[in-house]
Scaffold this motif. Structure first.
Motif, PDB file in Angstrom:
ATOM      1  N   ALA A   1      47.051  29.605  32.587  1.00  0.00           N
ATOM      2  CA  ALA A   1      47.315  30.434  31.439  1.00  0.00           C
ATOM      3  C   ALA A   1      45.968  30.728  31.147  1.00  0.00           C
ATOM      4  O   ALA A   1      45.622  31.975  30.707  1.00  0.00           O
ATOM      5  CB  ALA A   1      47.779  29.523  30.296  1.00  0.00           C
ATOM      6  N   PHE A   2      44.799  30.016  31.044  1.00  0.00           N
ATOM      7  CA  PHE A   2      43.450  30.349  30.721  1.00  0.00           C
ATOM      8  C   PHE A   2      42.911  31.494  31.542  1.00  0.00           C
ATOM      9  O   PHE A   2      42.420  32.381  31.139  1.00  0.00           O
ATOM     10  CB  PHE A   2      42.593  29.118  30.693  1.00  0.00           C
ATOM     11  CG  PHE A   2      41.201  29.293  30.225  1.00  0.00           C
ATOM     12  CD1 PHE A   2      40.853  29.043  28.977  1.00  0.00           C
ATOM     13  CD2 PHE A   2      40.282  29.720  31.094  1.00  0.00           C
ATOM     14  CE1 PHE A   2      39.672  29.443  28.590  1.00  0.00           C
ATOM     15  CE2 PHE A   2      38.860  29.840  30.730  1.00  0.00           C
ATOM     16  CZ  PHE A   2      38.680  29.733  28.977  1.00  0.00           C
ATOM     17  N   GLY A   3      43.078  31.360  33.041  1.00  0.00           N
ATOM     18  CA  GLY A   3      42.664  32.223  33.894  1.00  0.00           C
ATOM     19  C   GLY A   3      43.295  33.557  33.767  1.00  0.00           C
ATOM     20  O   GLY A   3      42.718  34.761  33.677  1.00  0.00           O
ATOM     21  N   PHE A   4      44.630  33.518  33.373  1.00  0.00           N
ATOM     22  CA  PHE A   4      45.120  34.763  33.115  1.00  0.00           C
ATOM     23  C   PHE A   4      44.694  35.377  31.738  1.00  0.00           C
ATOM     24  O   PHE A   4      44.557  37.001  31.897  1.00  0.00           O
ATOM     25  CB  PHE A   4      46.789  34.661  32.895  1.00  0.00           C
ATOM     26  CG  PHE A   4      47.616  35.654  32.284  1.00  0.00           C
ATOM     27  CD1 PHE A   4      48.211  36.556  33.434  1.00  0.00           C
ATOM     28  CD2 PHE A   4      47.974  36.081  31.033  1.00  0.00           C
ATOM     29  CE1 PHE A   4      48.858  37.729  32.877  1.00  0.00           C
ATOM     30  CE2 PHE A   4      48.773  37.110  30.787  1.00  0.00           C
ATOM     31  CZ  PHE A   4      48.823  37.937  31.797  1.00  0.00           C
ATOM     32  N   LEU A   5      44.594  34.973  30.432  1.00  0.00           N
ATOM     33  CA  LEU A   5      43.767  35.515  29.410  1.00  0.00           C
ATOM     34  C   LEU A   5      42.492  35.871  29.956  1.00  0.00           C
ATOM     35  O   LEU A   5      41.998  37.060  29.370  1.00  0.00           O
ATOM     36  CB  LEU A   5      43.821  34.419  28.240  1.00  0.00           C
ATOM     37  CG  LEU A   5      45.042  33.999  27.847  1.00  0.00           C
ATOM     38  CD1 LEU A   5      45.149  32.853  26.693  1.00  0.00           C
ATOM     39  CD2 LEU A   5      45.867  35.138  27.043  1.00  0.00           C
TER      40      LEU A   5
END
Length: 455
Positions: free
Chosen positions: A42-46
């Motif tokens: 999720a952090f990588g997506f954001l």
């Protein structure tokens, strides 16, 4: 979206008995363990969304020889976004995920084969400027990854346990995006419609995964220097205590938000039906509409087109801090252009409906605060809450979003926010058309009394 209702597969199970089992303890361990990889993804997506926005709207124009980003730049870029999203929805499994015009609804965790299409559609939408937020794709990605991982670890996992793991993954993915893991929990609880002990059974693994996710987000934000991508305000003016005039304004704000939100929702649904007939071409057209709305705002106000583009969560703090520099006319143009772009994005792109509704409501509340009897902070908070509930139909989440976001000042204006949210919620439901299969209440009168009322 991936808030799979865990109540359905486990409805026949006694929640008290289930929580006492060894299997539930194993489920908690799995939820905590899955919180780590899901939060990293999720952090990588954001982070990728943020980098795409910077690349396409800042680095690319300069690389092509422009001194800055031209005001017309969003028009062709959103057309490209429409083409990419349209092709993804048409050709990849899963149709790009949740349709944002449908609101925050529970559709179940996506399968692993649907995840690539969901991520590509969301990246093209959010990274190239569509007016939607990352919350729905994050919930879908978190839920889908959690269910996939749970089935890898335990191939024979029961449907009920799989649903709980999907909910926990969604909790972890959205853990800090709204500024607090608890806000994400309330959003998912209201969306899934869980209640009673069944809510507690699903909530505990979800909160555990959410807490782990918040730690991961904080650690990655510090390590990478990219921040946590968490919704936060740093320039909140001091709020005055509620008075009779501001309670009157709460009713006005609630009514206005209900009509504006209903208009956006109905137009988005009308357009969505037509977009789906010619997916690729129509999505390109809707991208052009978003780009033109940003161009109109930039040319008519002299401000940056980014005020209309994107979801708006990163623009809320500057909007409040620099509110004195916005005239009423500029704010009204901003609300109109953002609402048009929001509507077009809802009908065709992929993302979440939460943050744009917050921004539209905030800008409208700031505009109203120029009138006598309404303070800036109260108008800002009431606008957010009332517009959120008009678009999402989630009253508790809307109140918490509008108040917790403001920190200690939010407690001061909470009574006003509650009134505006309740008014907006009730009026929005009254404006909504009744379901086609809604039962008609029987007429219990008889004889001469059983005739139409006249008045």
């Amino acid at each position: 979206m991936s808030t799979e209702p865990a109540a359905t597969p486990t409805a026949a199970v006694n929640p008290f008995a289930l929580i006492r089992t060894r299997g539930y303890a194993v489920l908690l361990v799995m939820a905590a363990a899955l919180g780590v990889p899901v939060s990293v993804v999720a952090f990588g997506f954001l982070a990728l969304v943020h980098e795409l926005q910077s690349l396409t709207y800042h680095s690319l124009p300069r690389a092509l020889g422009f001194a800055g980003t031209p005001s017309w730049w969003p028009v062709p870029l959103l057309a490209v976004a429409g083409l990419l999203v349209g092709l993804t929805i048409r050709h990849l499994p899963g149709k790009g995920g949740h349709r944002p015009a449908d609101g925050m609804v529970s559709t179940g965790a996506p399968s692993s084969v649907e995840l690539p299409g969901i991520m590509l559609a969301a990246l093209a939408s959010l990274g190239l400027g569509a007016v939607l937020g990352p919350e729905a794709p994050l919930i879908a990605i978190g839920g889908g990854l959690a269910v996939f991982a749970a089935r890898l670890v335990k191939p024979g996992i029961e449907p009920g346990a799989s649903a709980v793991m999907g909910a926990a993954g969604s909790f972890a993915a959205i853990s800090t995006l709204l500024g607090s893991p608890l806000l994400g929990a309330f959003l998912l609880m209201e969306t899934s419609g869980l209640a009673g002990m069944m809510l507690g059974m699903v909530l505990v693994p979800g909160l555990l995964a959410s807490g782990v996710g918040a730690l991961i987000f904080t650690g990655l934000g510090s390590w990478t220097g990219l921040g946590t991508y968490s919704l936060a305000l740093h320039h909140v003016p001091r709020a005055t205590g509620p008075d009779l005039a501001q309670f009157g304004w709460a009713i006005v704000v609630g009514l206005a938000a209900a009509f504006v939100g209903t208009g956006i929702q109905r137009l988005a649904m009308f357009l969505q039906a037509r977009v789906e007939r010619r997916r690729v071409v129509a999505t390109v057209v809707m991208g052009l509409v978003v780009g033109v709305a940003a161009l109109v705002y930039a040319e008519s106000t002299g401000r940056d087109a980014s005020g209309v583009l994107y979801s708006g969560e990163n623009a809320l703090d500057p909007l409040l801090a620099e509110s004195a520099g916005y005239s009423v006319a500029t704010l009204l143009v901003l609300v109109a252009c953002k609402a048009v772009a929001y509507c077009a994005s809802l009908s065709s792109f992929r993302g979440g409906p939460v943050f744009p509704s917050m921004f539209v409501g905030a800008a409208g509340g700031i505009a109203l605060s120029h009138l006598p009897g309404l303070s800036l902070t109260a108008g800002f908070a009431m606008g957010i809450g009332a517009m959120c509930v008009a678009m999402l139909k989630l009253p508790m989440t809307s109140v918490l979003l509008a108040t917790l976001l403001l920190g200690s000042e939010g407690l001061t204006v909470m009574p006003l926010v509650i009134v505006s949210v309740v008014v907006s919620y009730v009026v929005t439901l009254r404006l909504a058309p009744p379901p086609a299969d809604a039962p008609v209440a029987p007429d219990t009168r008889s004889g001469a009394d059983a005739r139409p009322d006249r008045g």
